[in-house]
Design an enzyme around this catalytic site. Structure first.
Site, PDB file in Angstrom:
ATOM      1  N   LYS A 182       2.894   9.933   8.738  1.00  0.00           N
ATOM      2  CA  LYS A 182       2.245   9.448   9.950  1.00  0.00           C
ATOM      3  C   LYS A 182       2.840   9.999  11.244  1.00  0.00           C
ATOM      4  O   LYS A 182       2.465  11.078  11.668  1.00  0.00           O
ATOM      5  CB  LYS A 182       2.202   7.921   9.935  1.00  0.00           C
ATOM      6  CG  LYS A 182       1.251   7.372   8.855  1.00  0.00           C
ATOM      7  CD  LYS A 182       0.991   5.909   8.995  1.00  0.00           C
ATOM      8  CE  LYS A 182       0.058   5.363   7.908  1.00  0.00           C
ATOM      9  NZ  LYS A 182      -1.343   5.757   8.086  1.00  0.00           N
ATOM     10  N   PHE A 217       0.858  -1.182   0.000  1.00  0.00           N
ATOM     11  CA  PHE A 217       0.000   0.000   0.000  1.00  0.00           C
ATOM     12  C   PHE A 217       0.893   1.230   0.000  1.00  0.00           C
ATOM     13  O   PHE A 217       1.743   1.385   0.876  1.00  0.00           O
ATOM     14  CB  PHE A 217      -0.928   0.041   1.221  1.00  0.00           C
ATOM     15  CG  PHE A 217      -1.892   1.196   1.175  1.00  0.00           C
ATOM     16  CD1 PHE A 217      -3.108   1.069   0.527  1.00  0.00           C
ATOM     17  CD2 PHE A 217      -1.571   2.412   1.747  1.00  0.00           C
ATOM     18  CE1 PHE A 217      -3.991   2.138   0.457  1.00  0.00           C
ATOM     19  CE2 PHE A 217      -2.448   3.493   1.682  1.00  0.00           C
ATOM     20  CZ  PHE A 217      -3.659   3.350   1.038  1.00  0.00           C
ATOM     21  N   ASP A 221       9.311   2.708   1.405  1.00  0.00           N
ATOM     22  CA  ASP A 221       8.149   3.404   1.947  1.00  0.00           C
ATOM     23  C   ASP A 221       8.087   3.131   3.450  1.00  0.00           C
ATOM     24  O   ASP A 221       7.729   2.039   3.888  1.00  0.00           O
ATOM     25  CB  ASP A 221       6.893   2.888   1.243  1.00  0.00           C
ATOM     26  CG  ASP A 221       5.605   3.519   1.749  1.00  0.00           C
ATOM     27  OD1 ASP A 221       5.598   4.068   2.873  1.00  0.00           O
ATOM     28  OD2 ASP A 221       4.587   3.453   1.034  1.00  0.00           O
TER      29      ASP A 221
END
Length: 388
Positions: free
Chosen positions: A242, A128, A213
């Site tokens: 995040k 993702f 990532d």
């Protein structure tokens, strides 16, 4: 009479509405208290309403909120320097507002670095990387693509943790390989050290960028500052978001200086990326994380949480790194039903797959909070079993 929400229907109707948070706890609009073991999808790494972050926001809001990236401001370069140091040095940073935008930056950088004809990005099935059109196609979940076809070309997908499969698609058109150290949304599936070392070697042999990532795994979550550091490799590009702002929207794309040099003035831009308010929050977050030594805390707390979960007979397997953990449930238990029952018991987790729960508590979580959460989860298991 049915009331139409003013919000677009991209999420299901909320089960609860949270109005306040402190540390590992949340309160809803009816006064009910919850233990938050999801942290806004691994975002509030220092817990809710951390005083250092709140103070930084309050102070910066009275000094300077925004100019534009046409001019310099103070907090951003300081945050960039800290991130570069935590990544080993020798790089430069582009700030964004989110993880998807950080990955967009990485994809554009790879294309600019590779040049015409060398633009393909290879990622893994189950990955993702975001919801923009490009990062959606980088995401290795075909079921998410269909409603938005045709997607931008230039992406390939291979089996996760399969070095031979990757090697088989690395033709001269490939500019970069983009991987997560732990597939978060894909089910909390860690890479192996052998896989990441092999990817690094293949990229070096073929003249390809290795981009990692770290949006969900970065900044202490896995027990290292960045997840790839478990595997002893140095990527060419690292993306993050995040936990960088502890809830304030900010992301970053770091690249080795020689790779970052592919960008020239005007090649990429953002109105809000790295603006003073978000950067001030990130500066306070990083200072607090270093003072608390959150990688060490995540390692210790993660071991405690994993052991507690594994001791429950309803959990078939525990996987993950540090405080990014999945509890694979025994056959017959539906993770969605358990997550709903846990919420009713005052515990916030989510069903990351139909058969697995994801837990990602604050990096400052205590052993008592872990024990309390596992008691609430055990009660939720019993509730689901009793209703079957």
């Amino acid at each position: 009479m049915t009331t139409t929400s003013p919000l677009m229907p991209t999420y299901p109707p909320p089960a609860v509405t949270f109005v306040r948070g402190e540390g590992s706890r949340l309160w809803d609009d009816e006064g009910n208290e919850y233990l938050d073991f999801l942290s806004g999808l691994a975002v509030t790494g220092l817990g809710h309403s951390h005083p250092a972050v709140a103070a930084a926001l309050a102070e910066q809001s009275q000094v300077l909120l925004h100019t534009s990236n046409l001019f310099g401001t103070v907090p951003g370069p300081e945050v960039a320097s800290t991130l570069d140091r935590l990544l080993g040095g020798g790089g430069q940073v582009f700030f964004t507002n989110s993880g998807a935008e950080a990955n967009e930056c990485a994809i554009k950088l790879a294309r600019k670095w590779g040049g015409r004809g060398k633009h393909v990005v290879v990622s893994a099935l189950g990955s993702f990387h975001g919801r923009t059109l490009a990062t959606l196609h980088a995401t290795g979940q075909p079921q998410k693509w269909e409603a938005f076809q045709p997607l931008p070309e230039g992406f390939r997908h291979v089996a996760w943790n399969d070095l031979a499969a990757l090697e088989g698609v690395l033709d001269p058109s490939v500019a970069a390989v983009l991987l997560e150290p732990v597939q978060g949304e894909g089910g909390v599936n860690p890479a192996t050290a052998e896989y990441f070392a092999g990817v690094r070697e293949l990229c070096d042999e073929r003249g390809i960028l290795f981009m990692v990532d770290e949006v969900q795994t970065g900044l202490g979550r896995t027990g290292e500052w960045f997840g790839h550091q478990h595997f002893g490799v140095v990527p060419d590009v690292v993306t993050m978001a995040k936990e960088l702002g502890n809830g304030v929207p900010i992301g970053a794309c770091w690249a080795k200086a020689d790779v970052a040099a592919a960008f020239q003035a005007g090649d990429h831009a953002t109105t809000y990326g790295g603006q003073p308010l978000a950067a001030a929050a990130a500066r306070a977050v990083l200072a607090t994380m270093e003072a608390e030594d959150v990688p060490v805390r995540a390692t210790k707390a993660g071991a405690t949480l994993s052991a507690a979960l594994a001791s429950d007979p309803r959990v078939a397997e525990v996987r993950g790194l540090g405080l990014l953990v999945a509890a694979q449930l025994v056959d017959g238990l539906d993770a969605g039903a358990v997550a709903k029952a846990a919420l009713a018991r005052g515990l916030v987790v989510n069903a990351v797959t139909p058969t697995a729960l994801r837990l990602a508590p604050s990096l400052l979580v205590t052993d008592d909070e872990i024990a309390e959460a596992c008691d609430r989860l055990a009660a939720a298991f019993s509730d689901v079993e009793a209703s079957a």
